[in-house]
Design an enzyme around this catalytic site. Sequence first.
Site, PDB file in Angstrom:
ATOM      1  N   SER A 185      28.278  -3.133  -3.197  1.00 48.87           N
ATOM      2  CA  SER A 185      29.423  -4.040  -3.139  1.00 48.87           C
ATOM      3  C   SER A 185      29.152  -5.223  -2.219  1.00 48.87           C
ATOM      4  CB  SER A 185      30.682  -3.294  -2.689  1.00 48.87           C
ATOM      5  OG  SER A 185      30.396  -2.423  -1.645  1.00 48.87           O
TER       6      SER A 185
ATOM      7  N   HIS B 160      28.500  -3.932 -10.593  1.00 49.67           N
ATOM      8  CA  HIS B 160      29.481  -3.596  -9.550  1.00 49.67           C
ATOM      9  C   HIS B 160      30.795  -3.134 -10.169  1.00 49.67           C
ATOM     10  CE1 HIS B 160      32.126  -4.962  -5.943  1.00 49.67           C
ATOM     11  NE2 HIS B 160      31.744  -3.714  -5.803  1.00 49.67           N
TER      12      HIS B 160
ATOM     13  N   GLU C 281      31.496  -6.487 -12.224  1.00 48.42           N
ATOM     14  CA  GLU C 281      30.793  -7.727 -11.883  1.00 48.42           C
ATOM     15  C   GLU C 281      29.312  -7.514 -12.193  1.00 48.42           C
ATOM     16  OE1 GLU C 281      33.545  -9.556  -8.285  1.00 48.42           O
ATOM     17  OE2 GLU C 281      31.911  -8.227  -7.732  1.00 48.42           O
TER      18      GLU C 281
ATOM     19  N   ASN D 206      35.491  -9.843  -3.826  1.00 44.92           N
ATOM     20  CA  ASN D 206      35.559  -9.680  -2.371  1.00 44.92           C
ATOM     21  C   ASN D 206      35.446 -11.004  -1.633  1.00 44.92           C
ATOM     22  OD1 ASN D 206      36.147  -7.003  -2.098  1.00 44.92           O
ATOM     23  ND2 ASN D 206      33.999  -6.359  -2.203  1.00 44.92           N
TER      24      ASN D 206
HETATM   25  P1  NAI Z   1      29.871   8.023  -1.349  1.00 46.24           P
HETATM   26  O1  NAI Z   1      29.568   8.243   0.074  1.00 46.24           O
HETATM   27  O2  NAI Z   1      31.089   8.649  -1.946  1.00 46.24           O
HETATM   28  O3  NAI Z   1      28.631   8.514  -2.224  1.00 46.24           O
HETATM   29  C1  NAI Z   1      27.290   8.180  -1.956  1.00 46.24           C
HETATM   30  C2  NAI Z   1      26.422   9.352  -2.399  1.00 46.24           C
HETATM   31  O4  NAI Z   1      25.067   8.942  -2.346  1.00 46.24           O
HETATM   32  C3  NAI Z   1      26.549  10.572  -1.509  1.00 46.24           C
HETATM   33  O5  NAI Z   1      26.846  11.709  -2.297  1.00 46.24           O
HETATM   34  C4  NAI Z   1      25.182  10.677  -0.843  1.00 46.24           C
HETATM   35  O6  NAI Z   1      24.777  12.019  -0.626  1.00 46.24           O
HETATM   36  C5  NAI Z   1      24.301  10.011  -1.863  1.00 46.24           C
HETATM   37  N1  NAI Z   1      23.059   9.474  -1.322  1.00 46.24           N
HETATM   38  C6  NAI Z   1      22.873   8.839  -0.146  1.00 46.24           C
HETATM   39  N2  NAI Z   1      21.592   8.434  -0.051  1.00 46.24           N
HETATM   40  C7  NAI Z   1      20.966   8.825  -1.179  1.00 46.24           C
HETATM   41  C8  NAI Z   1      19.653   8.686  -1.675  1.00 46.24           C
HETATM   42  N3  NAI Z   1      18.701   8.061  -0.982  1.00 46.24           N
HETATM   43  N4  NAI Z   1      19.363   9.177  -2.898  1.00 46.24           N
HETATM   44  C9  NAI Z   1      20.309   9.808  -3.616  1.00 46.24           C
HETATM   45  N5  NAI Z   1      21.583   9.985  -3.195  1.00 46.24           N
HETATM   46  C10 NAI Z   1      21.892   9.502  -1.993  1.00 46.24           C
HETATM   47  O7  NAI Z   1      29.866   6.450  -1.561  1.00 46.24           O
HETATM   48  P2  NAI Z   1      30.554   5.575  -2.695  1.00 46.24           P
HETATM   49  O8  NAI Z   1      31.880   5.140  -2.212  1.00 46.24           O
HETATM   50  O9  NAI Z   1      30.443   6.279  -4.005  1.00 46.24           O
HETATM   51  O10 NAI Z   1      29.623   4.272  -2.684  1.00 46.24           O
HETATM   52  C11 NAI Z   1      28.371   4.243  -3.293  1.00 46.24           C
HETATM   53  C12 NAI Z   1      27.942   2.805  -3.510  1.00 46.24           C
HETATM   54  O11 NAI Z   1      28.925   2.132  -4.302  1.00 46.24           O
HETATM   55  C13 NAI Z   1      27.794   1.972  -2.243  1.00 46.24           C
HETATM   56  O12 NAI Z   1      26.741   1.075  -2.431  1.00 46.24           O
HETATM   57  C14 NAI Z   1      29.128   1.248  -2.156  1.00 46.24           C
HETATM   58  O13 NAI Z   1      29.049   0.053  -1.436  1.00 46.24           O
HETATM   59  C15 NAI Z   1      29.395   0.976  -3.622  1.00 46.24           C
HETATM   60  N6  NAI Z   1      30.794   0.772  -3.976  1.00 46.24           N
HETATM   61  C16 NAI Z   1      31.790   1.549  -3.451  1.00 46.24           C
HETATM   62  C17 NAI Z   1      33.119   1.331  -3.810  1.00 46.24           C
HETATM   63  C18 NAI Z   1      34.215   2.184  -3.258  1.00 46.24           C
HETATM   64  O14 NAI Z   1      35.401   1.800  -3.390  1.00 46.24           O
HETATM   65  N7  NAI Z   1      33.923   3.332  -2.672  1.00 46.24           N
HETATM   66  C19 NAI Z   1      33.483   0.254  -4.752  1.00 46.24           C
HETATM   67  C20 NAI Z   1      32.364  -0.443  -5.310  1.00 46.24           C
HETATM   68  C21 NAI Z   1      31.077  -0.215  -4.902  1.00 46.24           C
END
Ligand code: NAI
Length: 509
Positions: free
Chosen positions: A124, A145, A157, A195
Amino acid sequence: MTTLSFEGAPLLVIGAGIMGAGIAQVAAQAGHTVQLFDTREGAATQAKAKLAGTLDGLVAKGRIEPGAAQATLARITPVAALEEARGVRLVVEAIVEDLAIKRALFKQLEALVAADCVLASNTSSISITALASGLAQPGRLVGMHFFNPVPLMKLVEVVSGLHTDAAVADAIFVLSKAWGKVPVHTRSTPGFIVNRIARPYYAEALALLLEQAATPPVLDACLRAAGFRMGPCELMDLIGHDTNFAVTNSVFEANFQDKRYMPSLVQREMVDGGLLGRKSGRGFYRYPEGAAALPVAVHEAPATAREVTVHGHGPIADALEAAATQALAPQGWGPAREPGSDWTGLSIDGARLVLTDGRTAGERARAAGVRDLAVFDRPLQLPAAPGTARAFAVSAGASATWGPQAAAWLSALGFAPLPVSDSPGLIVARTVGMLINEAADAVLQGVCTEAGADSAMKLGVSYPAGPFEWLARWSVPEVVVLLDALDHHYRGERYRTSPWLLRQPATPR
Ligand code: NAI
């Protein structure tokens, strides 16, 4: 890569958290086989189990057929190691938001996947150009995105960095559509579209709070009355001040500390104090109670006037004339009309009730040589429903009776008047003017098209209209006058008018 299609292609989703699980669901529902990987042991299996529950719920509500739910689930396979996931044509990465970790993952992937496999990141805030840098084939890396919750939010996006192959971005655009989403192309710049353009929605509220111009309930009431689903203060409480502050900071830093994006002391103080919003039980409001309804002020009828004239032309002046006609009908007379005036509003026995053009009531009173003057905020929707919240401010040198009279007149015209300090552009005009300004700069810089900005803001943050749709109902010269007034008042860089607006043709858009 010339033409690319992901129709029926197997996918790998990396990261089985909130976003990765949602992306896997949407892809599987669209018919793709999906392998799901997460470094946290058992995370991918847990995500699949959770999805089974979600799909059961959808079946129970009659939203999907039991067979479709089973087929969706059967298409998702948790994998224990990345090496197992060969043969995929697209990887969507949704892991922790960390440049170094994401970069390392993409490097590792290049050694595993086929040369024509596309690599997409759901980041993001991280630059797609920076993520691709150092890859053997940087052209295949693209931003995809999604918004949270992925199955419900329509916007995607599609982010191109400097290296991204146009065919790759186009293929992700087509794929997003096939998944039932509304994709919008954007360039890799801080905050992408949503954003970035949304920053003033929070920033202007925080700026008004910093100078004690209005309270959170007043800010929220005025912006909700303008059609926004949530006011800025209740929305920041929902997002979490820590998260909102972090995004603002990241956009500010990424823009070389451009004052346009400067974070607010008001919000930093709240973060430092643990007032994070709903999740901590207290932000601008206390939870679970939330915002208390604003007390309804009862205004007496305005004093009998000898002369009432509606000034200006256009839909707002017309609506004011209709309201003034109705208000004066019981007295058996109606307002005069002066369509040639260069201001919009009412004159009442020499006092003026004026639609904001960005200048304060004090500035306008001085310019017009009128002592009793009040400015009121801009309506975004016409006709306004009876009792619509409307901010107004009274000139500093006005007579003691004028403030209550201005409120009584606004009330008689059908509004719920909310007094605020005499700040330029009041609440709605200032906020929406700055949203338009930011969108104009985004278009100027090739970040998105006008239509792309409108779709993104309506779908990504549920705005009631897009910035260019507001501009079409307002006008370029009026927005420029408003921004110039803000710029003149604050004498900083924050309110500089977008050159895109200054370069628009003089004829109406
Ligand atoms: P989250 O913390 O819920 O999930 C991330 C997952 O990735 C975790 O299960 C973690 O164990 C895993 N992980 C971490 N490092 C890893 C690796 N090297 N290899 C494989 N798995 C790994 O986070 P979330 O919220 O799902 O965010 C994920 C991505 O999406 C981030 O880049 C965030 O900026 C982006 N994003 C998040 C939004 C939101 O509202 N939460 C909206 C849009 C984008």
